[in-house]
Design a protein around this motif. Structure first.
Motif, PDB file in Angstrom:
ATOM      1  N   GLU A 112       0.465   0.947 -12.503  1.00  0.00           N
ATOM      2  CA  GLU A 112       0.652   1.423 -13.881  1.00  0.00           C
ATOM      3  C   GLU A 112       0.668   0.248 -14.845  1.00  0.00           C
ATOM      4  N   LEU A 113       1.391  -0.805 -14.437  1.00  0.00           N
ATOM      5  CA  LEU A 113       1.459  -1.997 -15.273  1.00  0.00           C
ATOM      6  C   LEU A 113       0.072  -2.574 -15.512  1.00  0.00           C
TER       7      LEU A 113
ATOM      8  N   TYR B 199       4.079   1.421  -9.474  1.00  0.00           N
ATOM      9  CA  TYR B 199       4.576   0.788 -10.691  1.00  0.00           C
ATOM     10  C   TYR B 199       3.631  -0.333 -11.117  1.00  0.00           C
TER      11      TYR B 199
ATOM     12  N   GLY C 187       6.452   2.933  -4.088  1.00  0.00           N
ATOM     13  CA  GLY C 187       6.851   3.109  -5.475  1.00  0.00           C
ATOM     14  C   GLY C 187       6.540   1.860  -6.287  1.00  0.00           C
ATOM     15  N   PHE C 188       6.785   0.730  -5.682  1.00  0.00           N
ATOM     16  CA  PHE C 188       6.507  -0.550  -6.311  1.00  0.00           C
ATOM     17  C   PHE C 188       5.012  -0.695  -6.569  1.00  0.00           C
TER      18      PHE C 188
END
Lengths: 391, 448
Positions: free
Chosen positions: B383-384, B380, B376-377
């Motif tokens: 995406e960042l 994330y 998940g990290f």
């Protein structure tokens, strides 16, 4: 000048040199004899014919001709193993604890050294450096690698091992495995964030890659060049220097005496006014310094390093320490040299002797088999005393 | 004052209908959340943690069994088929829980640190991979050069037989590996087992010549699965179709089947472990763990008991290996690295060595951290990276972040941290083993 000279214990300087020479020559002779006898035995069998049909040379000649190169390579890697093994053996001697993270300390040393050289290379001064400066830069890299690895070893001891002193044996070992894994990924993380690459290549500079040729030997239709590269000579001489220095430190100085006292009996040593914690830190520092230097030398010899570079050399160096008798400095030298030789011999001849069925890819297994055999039949190692079961 | 309120609150939760209610609410809440948000990791965590509250609250044993069965046999299959990723996570948790339970016997009960535990897992996996694929007919060919259309050696249903054969083969391997090394002291044993683990991996990598047994680094594929009868898919669809909302494909049914098989194996393993722990053998293991010399003096056959621990631990891993080979239909030496061994070890250490619920909790936590939190990290971060965001103070643009930084690949960091922190701060694990707690707590009523 005279009192200074008198203060130096020359016996302790010469003794390890003699031992190193003896071990190198001894293991060379024994292993050469074994492969030569084996080649004579296999000459007339399918193995010999297989080789003859391929290279039109008899197995015996092939073995003999390759021998000098194998010995040189074996000695080079053997000295690197010995330098790492000393780190294991020092810590084991003092704490009776396998410093599993030592292989990563080695890797950190290698990375720091290589990164410094890469940074120097980018500015261009490495390429234009004279021979003398090239050596100076290499020494700088080694020293920085040593410093980083030494500092890291001390920090690891302080954070991950000291709180666990006195706990059951396996507790610090598990913590050490954790440190080892953590450091691998920390190296990866740092490299990933700063350079974006995990595999670093040692820049080429100076004359380290040159080979000093010592002639060619005819081998059937072809011929084999016999030589030793400059970097092998550097590796061997630097390792010898470190080994002699460590031996002197442990056996002929006050600090060494304190280290030996702590190794022998920690409570009594502390009653004698020795600061045990400081000595243990010092032991880790010395082990880390040696490991870091070995790391840079390893990078010099094999050029390419990655964050997991420490794992196999570390395991093999541990094997070497056990082979020689863990806790015993001379034993670590012997074990390192013997293991390096054995492995190189296996890598060079296993493929030929088994007709390609089991090639050099099995040489890593070879080290483990030796470890297992030693532990079963002579757990105290070649030179160790029988310590008995301490729970 | 606040402490007494907390205590009273806790007291209340332990008596009457409250514990039952809390468990039911937890399960219901988790189910509802996952049902409404099939993609939310958080909802999934709520559901999974309800298993833990089922364990933690003091409820009637029959209630626990019924609620557990409901959760495992009804709720999780339905939820899992709706989002197959959940089922995958749960399957992995079960596989690792079984491995951790096996390693727990060696490390937790007998106190032998085995760093090459996945070797036995590999033995089981390669056993079925060899007999359940075309590999027997590939023997004379180098990897990649075999002709197409080779037959399979055994029918897929032989898988069930091999679950049992793997027990025997893995146990024998354990004994074989254990015999020479079990006389060694603890820390040496650790390194030697590490060596053995690596030997098995190197063998798997290189036994593609002279005879192609393992197909080298490419691994073996396809490996057969047991046949899935038509009626099973149909009846499942008929029963749960309305709940799930879409017809279930046979591929999903296979996932379900392997999940149920893993569950079954775990049940058997827990039962065996429990019985062993209370048996003479279990007592002998504890004695060896606590003080080897004293154990010898008490007349415990040291080597035989250690071998028994090795064999039992190995057999659990062997069964799971067969299950893994069949569920993945592909195996390669990659899956059996030293890191896997340490991963399983960190589960045991995290949960509590010697404690069955602890080890299962450890397996669940580490697997979820691994599969959901780290990944998940990673998502994330990526995406960042695509966004225009900038870290304010240091003025660092996220999109300049190296693409090499992928948290999902930093499992070593996770395992390392778990091992170090647990050893320093909580060496007995999250749920310490009963027997140890008995000794630590003076109050004899603390255990029932």
């Amino acid at each position: 000048m005279r009192p200074l000279l008198a203060a130096i214990n020359f016996r302790e300087l010469l003794r390890p040199l003699g031992q190193l020479l003896l071990f190198s020559i001894g293991s060379t002779l024994v292993l050469s004899a074994i492969v030569l006898v084996l080649s004579l035995c296999l000459e007339q069998t399918a193995v010999g014919q297989h080789l003859h049909s391929r290279l039109s040379v008899s197995l015996y000649t092939y073995t003999l001709v390759n021998l000098p190169q194998v010995v040189i390579d074996g000695l080079t890697i053997g000295f690197v193993y010995a330098a790492i093994a000393l780190g294991y053996t020092m810590v084991y001697g003092v704490l009776e604890f396998i410093n599993f993270a030592h292989s990563e300390i080695f890797a950190v040393g290698a990375f720091v050294g290589v990164e410094i050289l890469i940074a120097l290379d980018k500015t261009g001064i490495l390429r234009s450096a004279s021979l003398g400066m090239a050596y100076a830069y290499l020494i700088l890299a080694i020293v920085m690698g040593m410093a980083a690895a030494g500092a890291l070893a001390v920090a690891v001891e302080r954070i991950a091992y000291r709180p666990l002193r006195g706990a059951p044996r396996l507790v610090p070992l598990i913590s050490a495995i954790g440190v080892s894994f953590l450091l691998q990924d920390v190296i990866r993380l740092t490299e990933g964030l700063t350079t974006g690459q995990f595999n670093r290549i040692m820049p080429t500079f100076g004359n380290f890659d040159r080979r000093l040729n010592m002639g060619r030997i005819a081998l059937g239709d072809t011929s084999i060049a016999l030589g030793i590269s400059v970097k092998s000579i550097i590796v061997i001489s630097a390792a010898v220097l470190m080994l002699v220095g460590l031996n002197y430190l442990v056996n002929a100085t006050r600090i060494g005496k304190a280290i030996r006292a702590v190794a022998q009996d920690r409570p009594t040593a502390s009653l004698m006014g020795i600061n045990v914690n400081r000595i243990i830190s010092l032991t880790f520092l010395v082990g880390g310094l040696l490991g870091g230097a070995a790391g840079v030398l390893y990078a010099l010899k094999f050029t390419r390093i990655d964050p997991f570079v420490g794992f196999f050399p570390g395991l093999k160096a541990f094997t070497a320490a056990v082979l020689g008798g863990i806790g015993n400095l001379t034993g670590a030298l012997l074990g390192g040299i013997v293991l390096g030789m054995l492995e190189t011999f296996a890598g060079a001849y296993l493929g030929v002797f088994t007709m390609g069925a089991a090639g050099s890819e099995y040489k890593d297994i070879f080290a483990f088999s030796i470890l297992i055999l030693v532990l079963i039949f002579r757990p105290q190692g070649l030179m160790g005393n029988n310590v008995g079961q301490k729970a | 004052m606040s402490e007494s309120i907390a205590k009273r609150f806790q007291d209340k939760l332990d008596h009457g209908v409250w514990p039952y209610l809390s468990v039911l609410v937890h399960i219901g809440l988790g189910t509802a959340l996952v049902y409404i948000y099939p993609r939310s990791n958080l909802a999934f965590l709520v559901l999974i943690s309800s298993l833990f509250s089922l364990y933690a609250f003091k409820t009637d044993r029959r209630f626990q069994l019924v609620a557990g069965a409901l959760l495992a046999l009804l709720i999780i299959p339905v939820i899992g088929v709706r989002n197959i990723f959940y089922l995958e996570v749960i399957f992995q948790i079960s596989v690792f829980a079984a491995l951790a339970l096996g390693l727990n016997i060696v490390v937790g009960f007998a106190g032998l640190l085995d760093l090459g535990y996945v070797a036995f897992y590999a033995v089981g996996a390669y056993l079925w991979a060899f007999f359940g694929s075309q590999q027997y007919y590939v023997l004379p060919f180098a990897p990649g050069s075999q002709p197409s259309g080779l037959p399979f050696l055994l029918p897929g249903d032989a898988f069930y037989l091999f679950l049992f054969i793997a027990i025997i083969v893995a146990a024998l391997t354990g004994i074989l590996l254990g015999l020479p090394v079990l006389r060694l002291r603890g820390d040496y044993l650790a390194i030697v087992t590490l060596g053995f683990g690596e030997v098995i991996r190197v063998l798997a990598n290189n036994l593609d010549k002279p005879l192609n047994i393992t197909n080298g680094p490419q691994g073996i594929t396809p490996i057969q699965r047991p046949t899935m009868p038509e009626w099973a898919v149909d009846s499942f669809n008929g029963l749960f179709g309305p709940l799930i909302g879409h017809p279930v494909s046979p591929a999903d049914m296979y996932n379900l089947l392997f999940y149920l098989l893993a569950l079954l194996v775990i049940m058997v393993i827990i039962r065996v472990t429990r019985r062993l722990d209370d048996s003479k053998i279990g007592r002998a293991w504890t004695a060896i763990r606590e003080d080897e010399t004293a154990a010898i003096a008490m007349g415990i056959p040291l080597v035989r008991m250690k071998l028994a621990a090795f064999a039992v631990g190995a057999s659990f891993a062997g069964v799971m290996g067969v299950l893994l080979a069949a569920s993945r239909t592909f195996i390669s030496p990659e899956s059996f690295s030293f890191m896997q061994s340490i991963g399983v070890l960190s589960m045991v250490i995290l949960g509590g060595t010697g404690s069955i619920p602890g080890v299962i909790l450890g397996a669940a936590v580490v697997t979820i951290l691994n599969l959901q939190v780290l990944q998940g990290f990673s998502l994330y971060l990526s995406e960042l990276r695509q966004s225009e965001a900038i870290i304010p103070l240091i003025n660092f643009a996220w999109k300049d972040l190296s693409t090499q930084l992928d948290p999902a690949k930093y499992q070593r960091l996770l395992f390392g941290l778990i091992l170090i922190l647990m050893m320093i701060f909580r060496p007995k694990g999250l749920i310490p083993a009963q027997r140890r707690r008995r000794r630590l707590v003076a109050d004899p009523t603390a255990n029932k």
